[in-house]
Design a protein around this motif. Sequence first.
Motif, mmCIF file in Angstrom:
data_model
loop_
_atom_site.group_PDB
_atom_site.id
_atom_site.type_symbol
_atom_site.label_atom_id
_atom_site.label_comp_id
_atom_site.label_asym_id
_atom_site.label_seq_id
_atom_site.Cartn_x
_atom_site.Cartn_y
_atom_site.Cartn_z
ATOM 1 N N LEU A 168 0.824 -1.206 0.000
ATOM 2 C CA LEU A 168 0.000 0.000 0.000
ATOM 3 C C LEU A 168 0.863 1.262 0.000
ATOM 4 N N MET A 169 1.922 1.249 0.769
ATOM 5 C CA MET A 169 2.808 2.406 0.803
ATOM 6 C C MET A 169 3.491 2.612 -0.542
ATOM 7 N N LEU A 170 3.946 1.548 -1.142
ATOM 8 C CA LEU A 170 4.594 1.653 -2.455
ATOM 9 C C LEU A 170 3.623 2.133 -3.534
ATOM 10 N N MET A 171 2.417 1.648 -3.472
ATOM 11 C CA MET A 171 1.413 2.111 -4.442
ATOM 12 C C MET A 171 1.108 3.588 -4.246
ATOM 13 N N PHE A 172 0.993 4.012 -3.013
ATOM 14 C CA PHE A 172 0.740 5.414 -2.741
ATOM 15 C C PHE A 172 1.891 6.285 -3.226
ATOM 16 N N ILE A 173 3.122 5.880 -2.962
ATOM 17 C CA ILE A 173 4.287 6.652 -3.400
ATOM 18 C C ILE A 173 4.355 6.702 -4.918
ATOM 19 N N ILE A 180 1.821 6.405 -7.105
ATOM 20 C CA ILE A 180 0.746 7.263 -7.618
ATOM 21 C C ILE A 180 1.047 8.722 -7.335
ATOM 22 N N PHE A 181 1.545 8.997 -6.164
ATOM 23 C CA PHE A 181 1.904 10.373 -5.804
ATOM 24 C C PHE A 181 2.991 10.927 -6.726
ATOM 25 N N TYR A 182 4.002 10.122 -6.980
ATOM 26 C CA TYR A 182 5.108 10.520 -7.854
ATOM 27 C C TYR A 182 4.618 10.754 -9.282
ATOM 28 N N LEU A 183 3.822 9.857 -9.809
ATOM 29 C CA LEU A 183 3.311 10.012 -11.172
ATOM 30 C C LEU A 183 2.390 11.223 -11.296
#
Length: 51
Positions: A12-17, A19-22
Amino acid sequence: MPQMMPLNWLTLMLMFILIFYLFNNLIYFNFTNKPKLMKIKKNILKYSWKW
Protein backbone atom coordinates in the motif's frame (compact mmCIF):
# COMPACT_ATOMS: atom_id res chain seq x y z
CA MET A 1 -1.68 -15.15 8.95
CA PRO A 2 -0.51 -12.16 10.96
CA GLN A 3 3.09 -12.47 9.86
CA MET A 4 2.02 -11.52 6.31
CA MET A 5 0.42 -8.26 7.37
CA PRO A 6 3.53 -6.05 6.88
CA LEU A 7 3.62 -7.05 3.23
CA ASN A 8 0.18 -5.58 2.75
CA TRP A 9 1.24 -2.27 4.33
CA LEU A 10 4.39 -2.25 2.26
CA THR A 11 2.49 -2.69 -0.98
CA LEU A 12 0.00 0.00 0.00
CA MET A 13 2.81 2.41 0.80
CA LEU A 14 4.59 1.65 -2.46
CA MET A 15 1.41 2.11 -4.44
CA PHE A 16 0.74 5.41 -2.74
CA ILE A 17 4.29 6.65 -3.40
CA LEU A 18 4.10 5.56 -7.02
CA ILE A 19 0.75 7.26 -7.62
CA PHE A 20 1.90 10.37 -5.80
CA TYR A 21 5.11 10.52 -7.85
CA LEU A 22 3.31 10.01 -11.17
CA PHE A 23 0.64 12.56 -10.34
CA ASN A 24 3.22 15.20 -9.41
CA ASN A 25 5.22 14.52 -12.56
CA LEU A 26 2.14 14.91 -14.71
CA ILE A 27 1.33 18.23 -13.12
CA TYR A 28 4.91 19.47 -13.35
CA PHE A 29 5.50 18.57 -16.98
CA ASN A 30 2.06 19.57 -18.26
CA PHE A 31 2.22 23.03 -16.77
CA THR A 32 2.56 25.69 -19.47
CA ASN A 33 3.62 29.13 -18.49
CA LYS A 34 1.92 31.71 -20.68
CA PRO A 35 3.90 34.93 -20.80
CA LYS A 36 2.02 38.11 -20.18
CA LEU A 37 1.76 40.41 -23.14
CA MET A 38 1.79 43.60 -21.15
CA LYS A 39 3.90 46.50 -22.23
CA ILE A 40 5.93 47.93 -19.43
CA LYS A 41 5.96 51.68 -19.36
CA LYS A 42 9.23 53.18 -18.33
CA ASN A 43 8.85 56.45 -16.55
CA ILE A 44 11.84 58.56 -17.38
CA LEU A 45 12.17 61.47 -15.03
CA LYS A 46 14.29 64.26 -16.33
CA TYR A 47 15.42 66.77 -13.77
CA SER A 48 17.22 69.90 -14.70
CA TRP A 49 19.09 71.06 -11.69
CA LYS A 50 20.18 74.64 -11.78
CA TRP A 51 22.39 75.73 -8.97
